[in-house]
Design a protein around this motif. Structure first.
Motif, PDB file in Angstrom:
ATOM      1  N   ALA A 157       0.644  -1.506   0.007  1.00  0.00           N
ATOM      2  CA  ALA A 157      -0.020   0.170  -0.131  1.00  0.00           C
ATOM      3  C   ALA A 157       0.996   0.900  -0.046  1.00  0.00           C
ATOM      4  O   ALA A 157       2.400   1.103   0.688  1.00  0.00           O
ATOM      5  CB  ALA A 157      -0.465  -0.329   0.815  1.00  0.00           C
ATOM      6  N   ASP A 158       0.424   2.345  -0.554  1.00  0.00           N
ATOM      7  CA  ASP A 158       1.365   3.200  -0.521  1.00  0.00           C
ATOM      8  C   ASP A 158       0.539   4.558   0.491  1.00  0.00           C
ATOM      9  O   ASP A 158       2.054   5.188   1.628  1.00  0.00           O
ATOM     10  CB  ASP A 158       0.300   4.758  -1.577  1.00  0.00           C
ATOM     11  N   PHE A 159      -0.341   3.655   1.088  1.00  0.00           N
ATOM     12  CA  PHE A 159      -0.621   4.938   2.696  1.00  0.00           C
ATOM     13  C   PHE A 159      -0.991   3.829   3.908  1.00  0.00           C
ATOM     14  O   PHE A 159      -2.044   3.058   3.060  1.00  0.00           O
ATOM     15  CB  PHE A 159      -1.047   6.070   2.660  1.00  0.00           C
ATOM     16  N   VAL A 160      -1.016   3.753   5.025  1.00  0.00           N
ATOM     17  CA  VAL A 160      -1.787   2.800   5.894  1.00  0.00           C
ATOM     18  C   VAL A 160      -2.025   2.847   7.158  1.00  0.00           C
ATOM     19  O   VAL A 160      -1.363   4.213   7.811  1.00  0.00           O
ATOM     20  CB  VAL A 160      -0.654   1.434   5.954  1.00  0.00           C
ATOM     21  N   ILE A 161      -3.316   2.826   6.936  1.00  0.00           N
ATOM     22  CA  ILE A 161      -4.507   3.263   8.569  1.00  0.00           C
ATOM     23  C   ILE A 161      -3.653   2.071   9.098  1.00  0.00           C
ATOM     24  O   ILE A 161      -4.869   1.636   9.181  1.00  0.00           O
ATOM     25  CB  ILE A 161      -5.255   4.032   8.209  1.00  0.00           C
ATOM     26  N   VAL A 162      -3.253   2.378  10.513  1.00  0.00           N
ATOM     27  CA  VAL A 162      -3.242   0.757  11.637  1.00  0.00           C
ATOM     28  C   VAL A 162      -4.761   1.413  12.147  1.00  0.00           C
ATOM     29  O   VAL A 162      -4.615   2.374  13.322  1.00  0.00           O
ATOM     30  CB  VAL A 162      -2.033   0.038  11.960  1.00  0.00           C
ATOM     31  N   THR A 163      -5.676   0.360  12.698  1.00  0.00           N
ATOM     32  CA  THR A 163      -6.133   1.060  13.675  1.00  0.00           C
ATOM     33  C   THR A 163      -6.959  -0.534  14.536  1.00  0.00           C
ATOM     34  O   THR A 163      -5.687  -1.189  14.034  1.00  0.00           O
ATOM     35  CB  THR A 163      -7.432   1.009  12.940  1.00  0.00           C
ATOM     36  N   ALA A 164      -8.039  -0.168  15.506  1.00  0.00           N
ATOM     37  CA  ALA A 164      -8.866  -1.444  15.936  1.00  0.00           C
ATOM     38  C   ALA A 164      -9.753  -2.233  14.200  1.00  0.00           C
ATOM     39  O   ALA A 164     -10.076  -1.931  13.541  1.00  0.00           O
ATOM     40  CB  ALA A 164      -9.828  -1.044  16.461  1.00  0.00           C
ATOM     41  N   ASP A 165     -10.055  -3.391  15.332  1.00  0.00           N
ATOM     42  CA  ASP A 165     -10.679  -4.686  14.096  1.00  0.00           C
ATOM     43  C   ASP A 165     -11.402  -5.466  15.273  1.00  0.00           C
ATOM     44  O   ASP A 165     -10.434  -6.931  15.575  1.00  0.00           O
ATOM     45  CB  ASP A 165      -9.969  -5.175  13.201  1.00  0.00           C
ATOM     46  N   ASN A 166     -12.394  -5.300  16.017  1.00  0.00           N
ATOM     47  CA  ASN A 166     -13.035  -6.176  16.913  1.00  0.00           C
ATOM     48  C   ASN A 166     -11.743  -6.681  17.931  1.00  0.00           C
ATOM     49  O   ASN A 166     -11.379  -7.496  17.987  1.00  0.00           O
ATOM     50  CB  ASN A 166     -13.517  -7.490  16.913  1.00  0.00           C
TER      51      ASN A 166
END
Length: 487
Positions: free
Chosen positions: A392-401
């Motif tokens: 990916a060119d830009f990644v947003i890491v976040t929550a997932d359950n």
């Protein structure tokens, strides 16, 4: 049905009374008058310890494990009719099926198993058989909380479908369900193997155990359809007891082969389905290299059941995809695009990123938003971080359950696998992360939200709350336009 009738395949222990069984449950809290209580040693508690609770709630008979002599002695002293089995989980499935007069015998059931692609193949088969005029039903990820329901839900559901006149059922068979014997009594008309990549190793411990769980399905099927391009296909074939049909999208020597594959970017692909005595062209509007195998296995399962090729070709050509599987959100602008996908394993994430890359131009930016589920396989987190940072060119890491885990801990595990030069940010709140992705979108951006797909909820701590990514995206897109003075 009396207890002796229900337990006829086994050796019931009676004490002069043969009660009528009105229901079966492994949960003492769900016991009612006339119920059969099944003692199951669970992952968090042992049902054998709750026999007294079940009896007080109305249970008139019990099933206990051979390994629990103290419970067996209690039931004998109390003169409670009971069964003693080596595997009470499998026993629950067999007994529940019998209570509903083995409804699967009146249905032609096709089960699809594999790490990825189960929901898509099941949905394609549903479309094919519906077009052929059959009354069909689907059991799987899109229809319930579990990929494969527990026996207490599954067999009553199959009985209901039988009474409604359904003839064909297409079911997702998870490795958990197979390992726990939920499907033990069923003889499947067909079983399909899609692929096997690392997943659920928190439950199965090793890939060998994971593969062994999947392989049990093929001992219960009259026909087996295998993805021969997957290295585990030969292992599955070794366990199959019915007729085997192999498929390849790489022109390997198999029963069915996809040749002359023509990718059409975001508009799907087409190919020739070749076998010894059949050849016809299949066109699918769903993008992705993996779609070739998914459509081929659905086609082969139908072909080998006698469905005409024109119906198969028409159904696949008109099948627009599954909710939450590379689903494009209809935005009030064409400046950028947002897709939602269920990809939550390393292999699935890699495939979906390569697929999206395949229909983007060099001038567009691929923005990926994803996280990893809590209380699940932890080994995949840095692996998925590495894949994301390279594709990916830009990644947003976040929550997932996140469930009972701290979201920050999960995110840190993901980030530990990142390429240090990769452009990214980390936002704990998934809602805020999605809003950020939409708000910060550049002209031409393709935003890919991975992990939740069709899910309309979020699990944080012990709470399950409504959570619609579609609604969040559309609200953020509208707000972005208002701020720009468009409306």
């Amino acid at each position: 049905m009396t207890f002796s009738q229900l337990s006829a395949p086994f050796s019931p222990r009676l004490f002069g009374k043969d009660p009528h069984i009105l229901g079966i449950t492994p949960d003492p809290a769900r016991c009612r008058d006339g119920f059969l209580y099944v003692c199951i040693s669970g992952f968090k508690r042992d049902g054998h310890d709750a026999v007294e609770d079940a009896l007080r709630a109305g249970a008139v008979a019990c099933v206990a494990a051979e390994a629990r002599p103290a419970v067996i002695d209690l039931l004998t002293r109390r003169q409670i009719p009971h069964l003693v089995l080596p595997d009470t989980r499998k026993g629950e499935a067999i007994l529940t099926s019998r209570l509903y007069h083995d409804p699967w015998k009146a249905l032609k059931i096709t089960a699809v198993t594999g790490t990825n692609g189960k929901t898509t193949v099941v949905s394609m088969l549903h479309a094919i058989y519906a077009m052929a005029g059959y009354k069909t039903a689907v059991i799987g990820t899109l229809t319930g909380k579990l990929t494969t329901p527990d026996p207490a839900e599954l067999y009553p559901k199959l009985a209901e479908l039988r009474e409604e006149g359904v003839t064909h059922v297409f079911m997702e068979a998870s490795s958990h369900a197979l390992s726990l014997g939920k499907l033990a009594p069923i003889v499947f008309d067909a079983a399909v193997f899609t692929n096997l990549t690392p997943e659920h190793l928190d439950f199965h411990s090793t890939m060998e155990e994971y593969a062994a769980a999947k392989a049990t399905l093929f001992r219960q099927a009259r026909r087996t359809i295998l993805n021969a391009d997957d290295p585990h296909a030969s292992y599955m074939a070794a366990h199959a007891t019915g007729r085997i049909y192999t498929c390849s999208a790489r022109e390997k020597p198999t029963d069915f082969t996809a040749t002359h594959i023509v990718p059409k970017g975001c508009y799907g692909s087409s190919y020739d389905l070749v076998t010894t005595d059949r050849l016809f062209r299949i066109t699918t509007p769903i993008p992705g290299e993996f779609t070739v195998m998914n459509t081929m296995e659905a086609a082969v399962a139908a072909l080998t059941d006698g469905i005409p090729k024109d119906i198969i070709r028409g159904a696949i050509g008109g099948f627009q995809g599954v909710k939450g599987r590379l689903e494009r959100i209809p935005l009030p602008t064409s400046d950028y695009a947002v897709y939602i996908d269920f990809a939550h394993t390393p292999d699935a994430l890699k495939n979906i990123l390569l697929t999206v890359r395949g229909f983007m131009s060099d001038k567009q930016r691929l923005v990926l938003l994803f996280g990893c589920g809590g209380d699940r396989d932890r080994s995949k987190r840095p692996v998925m971080g590495s894949i994301a940072s390279h594709l990916a060119d830009f990644v947003i890491v976040t929550a997932d359950n996140s469930r009972s885990e701290r979201t920050a801990d999960i995110m840190n595990a993901i980030l530990s696998g990142f390429d240090g030069n990769a452009s990214h940010t980390a936002i704990e709140s998934r809602r805020e992360a999605i809003e950020y992705a939409v708000t910060a979108a550049l002209p031409g951006d393709v935003i890919l939200l991975c992990g939740k797909g069709h899910e309309e909820y979020e699990i944080l701590g012990g709470d399950t709350r409504p959570f619609s990514e579609r609604e969040i995206v559309l609200a953020a897109a509208a707000r972005r336009l208002r701020e720009k003075g468009v409306y």
